[in-house]
Design a protein around this motif. Structure first.
Motif, PDB file in Angstrom:
ATOM      1  N   ASN A   3       0.815  -1.220   0.000  1.00  0.00           N
ATOM      2  CA  ASN A   3       0.000   0.000   0.000  1.00  0.00           C
ATOM      3  C   ASN A   3       0.850   1.273   0.000  1.00  0.00           C
ATOM      4  O   ASN A   3       0.351   2.356   0.308  1.00  0.00           O
ATOM      5  N   HIS A   4       2.120   1.148  -0.335  1.00  0.00           N
ATOM      6  CA  HIS A   4       3.018   2.309  -0.397  1.00  0.00           C
ATOM      7  C   HIS A   4       3.396   2.551  -1.853  1.00  0.00           C
ATOM      8  O   HIS A   4       3.978   1.693  -2.506  1.00  0.00           O
ATOM      9  N   TYR A   5       3.056   3.756  -2.342  1.00  0.00           N
ATOM     10  CA  TYR A   5       3.332   4.084  -3.733  1.00  0.00           C
ATOM     11  C   TYR A   5       4.830   4.295  -3.939  1.00  0.00           C
ATOM     12  O   TYR A   5       5.463   5.093  -3.250  1.00  0.00           O
ATOM     13  N   LEU A   6       5.387   3.578  -4.956  1.00  0.00           N
ATOM     14  CA  LEU A   6       6.826   3.666  -5.220  1.00  0.00           C
ATOM     15  C   LEU A   6       7.152   4.505  -6.452  1.00  0.00           C
ATOM     16  O   LEU A   6       8.217   5.112  -6.517  1.00  0.00           O
ATOM     17  N   GLY A   7       6.276   4.529  -7.440  1.00  0.00           N
ATOM     18  CA  GLY A   7       6.575   5.243  -8.683  1.00  0.00           C
ATOM     19  C   GLY A   7       5.871   4.559  -9.842  1.00  0.00           C
ATOM     20  O   GLY A   7       4.856   3.883  -9.668  1.00  0.00           O
ATOM     21  N   TYR A   8       6.435   4.716 -11.020  1.00  0.00           N
ATOM     22  CA  TYR A   8       5.789   4.133 -12.190  1.00  0.00           C
ATOM     23  C   TYR A   8       6.846   3.692 -13.195  1.00  0.00           C
ATOM     24  O   TYR A   8       7.976   4.190 -13.234  1.00  0.00           O
ATOM     25  N   PHE A   9       6.437   2.717 -14.009  1.00  0.00           N
ATOM     26  CA  PHE A   9       7.250   2.265 -15.132  1.00  0.00           C
ATOM     27  C   PHE A   9       6.751   2.955 -16.392  1.00  0.00           C
ATOM     28  O   PHE A   9       5.542   3.006 -16.648  1.00  0.00           O
ATOM     29  N   SER A  10       7.662   3.492 -17.156  1.00  0.00           N
ATOM     30  CA  SER A  10       7.333   4.159 -18.405  1.00  0.00           C
ATOM     31  C   SER A  10       7.827   3.298 -19.564  1.00  0.00           C
ATOM     32  O   SER A  10       8.986   2.878 -19.590  1.00  0.00           O
ATOM     33  N   MET A  11       6.921   3.013 -20.484  1.00  0.00           N
ATOM     34  CA  MET A  11       7.257   2.187 -21.645  1.00  0.00           C
ATOM     35  C   MET A  11       7.047   3.018 -22.900  1.00  0.00           C
ATOM     36  O   MET A  11       5.904   3.311 -23.271  1.00  0.00           O
ATOM     37  N   PRO A  12       8.120   3.452 -23.566  1.00  0.00           N
ATOM     38  CA  PRO A  12       7.962   4.237 -24.790  1.00  0.00           C
ATOM     39  C   PRO A  12       7.126   3.478 -25.816  1.00  0.00           C
ATOM     40  O   PRO A  12       7.239   2.262 -25.954  1.00  0.00           O
ATOM     41  N   ASN A  13       6.260   4.196 -26.505  1.00  0.00           N
ATOM     42  CA  ASN A  13       5.411   3.572 -27.518  1.00  0.00           C
ATOM     43  C   ASN A  13       6.177   3.426 -28.827  1.00  0.00           C
ATOM     44  O   ASN A  13       6.608   4.419 -29.412  1.00  0.00           O
ATOM     45  N   PHE A  14       6.335   2.207 -29.280  1.00  0.00           N
ATOM     46  CA  PHE A  14       6.944   1.927 -30.574  1.00  0.00           C
ATOM     47  C   PHE A  14       5.836   1.427 -31.500  1.00  0.00           C
ATOM     48  O   PHE A  14       5.264   0.363 -31.261  1.00  0.00           O
ATOM     49  N   TYR A  15       5.543   2.214 -32.509  1.00  0.00           N
ATOM     50  CA  TYR A  15       4.479   1.814 -33.427  1.00  0.00           C
ATOM     51  C   TYR A  15       5.002   0.792 -34.427  1.00  0.00           C
ATOM     52  O   TYR A  15       6.173   0.810 -34.816  1.00  0.00           O
ATOM     53  N   ARG A  16       4.113  -0.086 -34.821  1.00  0.00           N
ATOM     54  CA  ARG A  16       4.508  -1.141 -35.755  1.00  0.00           C
ATOM     55  C   ARG A  16       4.953  -0.537 -37.080  1.00  0.00           C
ATOM     56  O   ARG A  16       4.429   0.492 -37.523  1.00  0.00           O
ATOM     57  N   GLU A  17       5.880  -1.207 -37.687  1.00  0.00           N
ATOM     58  CA  GLU A  17       6.457  -0.717 -38.938  1.00  0.00           C
ATOM     59  C   GLU A  17       5.379  -0.597 -40.015  1.00  0.00           C
ATOM     60  O   GLU A  17       4.601  -1.513 -40.246  1.00  0.00           O
ATOM     61  N   GLY A  18       5.332   0.569 -40.648  1.00  0.00           N
ATOM     62  CA  GLY A  18       4.401   0.801 -41.748  1.00  0.00           C
ATOM     63  C   GLY A  18       2.982   1.102 -41.326  1.00  0.00           C
ATOM     64  O   GLY A  18       2.091   1.206 -42.181  1.00  0.00           O
ATOM     65  N   ILE A  19       2.742   1.291 -40.006  1.00  0.00           N
ATOM     66  CA  ILE A  19       1.364   1.465 -39.553  1.00  0.00           C
ATOM     67  C   ILE A  19       0.770   2.784 -40.049  1.00  0.00           C
ATOM     68  O   ILE A  19      -0.438   2.874 -40.316  1.00  0.00           O
ATOM     69  N   GLU A  20       1.615   3.825 -40.192  1.00  0.00           N
ATOM     70  CA  GLU A  20       1.110   5.121 -40.667  1.00  0.00           C
ATOM     71  C   GLU A  20       0.557   4.991 -42.082  1.00  0.00           C
ATOM     72  O   GLU A  20      -0.547   5.471 -42.383  1.00  0.00           O
ATOM     73  N   ASN A  21       1.297   4.308 -42.966  1.00  0.00           N
ATOM     74  CA  ASN A  21       0.830   4.114 -44.341  1.00  0.00           C
ATOM     75  C   ASN A  21      -0.394   3.201 -44.388  1.00  0.00           C
ATOM     76  O   ASN A  21      -1.287   3.400 -45.216  1.00  0.00           O
ATOM     77  N   THR A  22      -0.418   2.229 -43.485  1.00  0.00           N
ATOM     78  CA  THR A  22      -1.556   1.305 -43.445  1.00  0.00           C
ATOM     79  C   THR A  22      -2.849   2.035 -43.124  1.00  0.00           C
ATOM     80  O   THR A  22      -3.862   1.878 -43.816  1.00  0.00           O
ATOM     81  N   ILE A  23      -2.822   2.863 -42.065  1.00  0.00           N
ATOM     82  CA  ILE A  23      -4.030   3.591 -41.669  1.00  0.00           C
ATOM     83  C   ILE A  23      -4.394   4.628 -42.730  1.00  0.00           C
ATOM     84  O   ILE A  23      -5.584   4.840 -43.028  1.00  0.00           O
ATOM     85  N   ALA A  24      -3.394   5.264 -43.321  1.00  0.00           N
ATOM     86  CA  ALA A  24      -3.664   6.246 -44.377  1.00  0.00           C
ATOM     87  C   ALA A  24      -4.370   5.582 -45.558  1.00  0.00           C
ATOM     88  O   ALA A  24      -5.293   6.165 -46.158  1.00  0.00           O
ATOM     89  N   GLU A  25      -3.944   4.371 -45.895  1.00  0.00           N
ATOM     90  CA  GLU A  25      -4.575   3.633 -46.987  1.00  0.00           C
ATOM     91  C   GLU A  25      -6.019   3.260 -46.641  1.00  0.00           C
ATOM     92  O   GLU A  25      -6.924   3.361 -47.479  1.00  0.00           O
ATOM     93  N   LEU A  26      -6.238   2.860 -45.411  1.00  0.00           N
ATOM     94  CA  LEU A  26      -7.589   2.476 -44.979  1.00  0.00           C
ATOM     95  C   LEU A  26      -8.517   3.676 -44.894  1.00  0.00           C
ATOM     96  O   LEU A  26      -9.726   3.558 -45.116  1.00  0.00           O
ATOM     97  N   ASN A  27      -7.948   4.857 -44.588  1.00  0.00           N
ATOM     98  CA  ASN A  27      -8.770   6.072 -44.480  1.00  0.00           C
ATOM     99  C   ASN A  27      -9.450   6.429 -45.798  1.00  0.00           C
ATOM    100  O   ASN A  27     -10.466   7.127 -45.815  1.00  0.00           O
TER     101      ASN A  27
END
Length: 797
Positions: free
Chosen positions: A607-631
């Motif tokens: 019950n004692h708060y210690l802090g937090y873990f931060s995980m940088p977001n790494f987007y999957r390769e080519g996801i920007e083009n994929t969503i742009a194509e679907l749009n």
């Protein structure tokens, strides 16, 4: 009728065989034996006599077999699919299943015995899956009940279904061989007729030889059509085989008439050629389906991995690589891939995927755990006792519990067209015959026969299964695994795509968690946290797990994972929590601005708060083009359980900023999908299967993204390898292409029939030419469907 009266022609009311006498009867219903009489009494007492309405003489004379060996627990366990404290599940192979009355009776077993909860028939495989309460009815009694009804199950530890399919397949090949042999020789005898070399001495001889050769083709090779039509007519139904059989019989009778009375050559070459081509179509279709069934059931169908323990270290391996004796680890929410024995951990198993019951079953060390259960709680370790059966996972994936209540419009259209087409062709054929009978009787038979053959409706049933079947196979080769071919059609009809973020658009590969707090974590605290997150399959948890060596974990008690919020447990009485700020009861998000673009997991010990873990977001390769194509074609939405820290990055990908939603719980995602559907949208949901099970099932098409953990969910319609996500636009375009190809096939068939019928109704199209054009049309449609999908599939590579 008196007891002394004997009527040897009397047929048994139940099984239809001849009764030796009439002494066994109830009222005016006579039976060949007491077994048939007993079956009738059972059905009558349970209001199941509709069985006889569906198909008279549908059953078999029951011969009670000896099933005492099923009392042996070892043998029974090897035959059972599943068993817990209350229910058991078994799949029987029953060779005598043959008609709709069989299906009706076998799926109503629960009305014959209250301990039978459910029975489901797989008509094509002649299997019935029975779920029963083994405390009230034993395995042996279930088998004896089936036998008493005339459906004796075949018991074998081998795969009897595939073994028993071989004779049926051999019969088809034999029929095909007979038709081909006879057709070839009839054409040889007809060769002088083709060239106009008519010799009166041999013309009659060849004509009668053709009749002799045509008889086995009609009554053996084409016997399947007689059986199909006979059964459907007894039920008052005209099926799609009726006009096919009618055209065969008309051509056969017309040929005999021509040879015997008119000294003609007859039409036996076209008749046998027609049957030969029809059987080739059946053989090709069965060959394709058997191949697809084999590929779906026994290869590495699901791109799933399970954690195997080797010398204390964890490694992810394909489930197809698991062997008997392997030690495996299953985390919270993961599926048990093979029948195993528990040797470490607290097992709380959810067998709802198998039984439909959501109550957890607590297992002890040494207990047998069936494949298909899902672990709820901490990590457990097991030893594999049986080889992994991919067919079992396929069966689980296709369980009725997870089917969507929506019909395929194209399939419904196909069935409707086939039904009305049959009546339309019959009406047209008889109308044309009547017209020419009144105008020019010499053309009546010619026109009638030509109409029946040229408009044979078998072509309508070819495009759909061949197109979608090949599409299913080709997409599977690209690591996009669909539940069935209809999913292709459903994808083609969708106009909206909803994405999950964590584990779908983002990946934990290459990223390392960073801890931020008032002080550095001690080695013991790191060990405690790593031991806690080891029990979760969430991508962030799996990264934090590597804080310590793999064999240095502590025992977690009272582990609990709350979807979309976090995980908690105890070590030596000390409570641990890891998850969102709300889950830990924090008033604000405690992380610095420099880590605002990261996924965050807060941690508290005792019950004692210690802090937090931060995980940088790494987007999957080519996801920007994929969503742009679907749009360009679809409305796209994002539903994320994380905070809005990534909003400004994600706004670059999605066409409309207001389509991004954060801090969504699993229920929020489900409700949002329902809202879109209520507005008339057809939705594809793409998630990682961890917190998205409800949304995946609710969506018109649910696609589960998988990396290297056993997060398979039967709620989904498709499973996609994570590294193939960038190819999603190609897969959706291929689905559109498949649907267009099916429609083109229908239009081609209708156009062909209209052109052919124009000549047929005038009586100017000879049955010989019609009989050649009809199978050519069938082969053309198969070619369009199969080769078209293969050609369209080139763009998938």
């Amino acid at each position: 009728m008196t007891a002394t009266t004997t009527d040897t022609s009397q047929l048994c009311f139940h099984c239809g065989i001849e009764c030796p006498d009439d002494h066994i009867h109830i009222d005016e219903k006579y039976f060949c034996c007491n077994g048939c009489k007993t079956v009738y009494q059972i059905l009558e007492e349970n209001n199941l006599c509709q069985y006889y309405d569906l198909e008279k003489m549908g059953g078999n004379s029951p011969q009670i077999g000896q099933f005492s060996f099923l009392d042996n627990a070892v043998i029974a366990n090897n035959l059972l699919d599943f068993q817990n404290d209350s229910i058991a599940k078994v799949t029987f192979y029953i060779p005598s299943i043959h008609c709709s009355s069989c299906l009706y009776l076998l799926e109503n077993l629960y009305r014959l015995h209250p301990a039978i909860e459910r029975s489901q028939v797989d008509f094509l495989k002649k299997q019935v899956s029975v779920t029963f309460q083994h405390k009230d009815i034993t395995f042996r009694q279930v088998a004896e009940l089936l036998t008493s009804l005339g459906y004796e199950p075949m018991m074998s530890l081998s795969d009897v279904v595939k073994e028993k399919q071989k004779p049926t397949y051999r019969k088809l090949l034999t029929q095909l061989g007979v038709a081909g042999f006879c057709a070839g020789n009839i054409m040889l005898f007809s060769f002088p007729e083709y060239l106009g070399l008519q010799d009166a001495t041999y013309k009659n001889l060849f004509g009668y030889l053709n009749i002799i050769l045509a008889i086995p083709v009609v009554f053996y090779s084409a016997s399947g059509y007689f059986e199909s039509v006979y059964k459907s007519l007894r039920k008052g139904i005209v099926n799609i085989d009726f006009p096919i059989l009618l055209s065969i019989l008309v051509a056969f009778c017309r040929g005999i008439y021509e040879v015997v009375f008119n000294n003609g050559a007859g039409y036996f070459d076209s008749l046998t050629g027609l049957v030969f081509f029809l059987l080739i179509g059946k053989w090709f279709q069965q060959k394709t389906y058997n191949f697809l069934s084999f590929e779906r059931d026994y290869k590495s169908y699901f791109p799933l991995a399970v954690t195997r323990l080797l010398f204390g270290k964890e490694e992810a391996v394909s489930i197809s690589d698991l062997k008997k004796g392997d030690k495996i680890l299953v985390r919270n929410g993961e599926l048990i891939p093979a029948d195993s024995m528990l040797y470490k951990g607290n097992a709380q198993i959810d067998y709802s995927f198998v039984t439909g019951e959501s109550a957890l079953e607590e297992k002890q060390l040494g207990d047998f755990l069936y494949a298909g259960g899902r672990q709820v709680g901490g990590t457990i370790e097991m030893e594999v006792l049986k080889e992994v059966s991919q067919s079992y996972l396929t069966q689980l994936w296709n369980n009725d519990t997870f089917q969507k209540e929506q019909d395929s419009r194209i399939k419904t259209f196909s069935n409707a067209v086939g039904k009305y087409f049959t009546f339309g062709v019959l009406t047209l054929a008889f109308s044309v015959a009547l017209y020419w009978y009144l105008q020019d009787p010499s053309k009546m038979l010619n026109a009638f026969t030509a109409v029946l053959i040229i408009a044979c409706p078998c072509t309508l049933s070819l495009s759909y299964p061949f197109a979608l079947g090949n599409g299913l196979r080709l997409l599977g080769k690209q690591y996009f695994y669909l539940k069935n071919g209809e999913v292709i059609e459903q994808m083609a009809n969708c106009d909206t795509i909803v994405f999950d973020k964590t584990g779908t658009l983002t990946t934990a590969e290459g990223s390392k968690p960073q801890f931020y707090g008032n002080r550095k974590l001690s080695s013991f605290e790191e060990q405690m946290i790593a031991s806690l997150v080891r029990n979760s399959s969430h991508p962030i948890a799996q990264k934090i797990k590597h804080l310590v060596a793999q064999n240095d974990y502590l025992t977690i008690e009272n582990f609990r994972e709350i979807e979309g919020k976090g995980i908690e447990g105890e070590i030596d009485g000390l409570p641990l929590k890891l998850g969102s700020s709300k889950f830990l009861g924090l008033s604000t998000e405690l992380f610095s601005q420099q880590n605002a673009e990261a996924s965050v997991a807060h941690v508290a010990i005792n019950n004692h708060y210690l802090g937090y873990f931060s995980m940088p977001n790494f987007y999957r390769e080519g996801i920007e083009n994929t969503i742009a194509e679907l749009n360009k074609k679809y409305q796209t939405f994002l539903l994320s359980g994380d905070n809005e820290a990534e909003r400004h990055n994600l706004e670059k990908y999605f066409s409309r900023k207001e389509n991004l939603y954060f801090n969504c719980s699993p229920q929020d995602k489900l409700s949002f999908i329902k809202k879109l559907q209520n507005e008339g949208n057809k939705v594809i949901m793409i998630g990682d299967g961890l917190n998205d099970a409800g949304a995946l099932k609710q969506a018109d098409v649910g696609i589960a993204i998988t990396d290297d953990t056993l997060n398979f969910t039967p709620m989904s319609d498709a499973i996609l390898r994570a590294e193939q996500l960038s190819n999603l636009p190609k897969y959706l375009n291929y689905s559109d292409f498949g649907l267009r190809l099916i429609k083109f096939s229908y239009m081609f068939s209708l156009m062909y029939n209209c052109i052919g019928l124009t000549f047929a109704i005038q009586g100017t199209l000879s049955p010989v030419v019609a009989a050649i054009l009809m199978p050519v049309n069938s082969i053309t449609l198969v070619g369009i469907a199969s080769l078209g999908m293969i050609w369209g599939g080139r763009k998938l590579k």
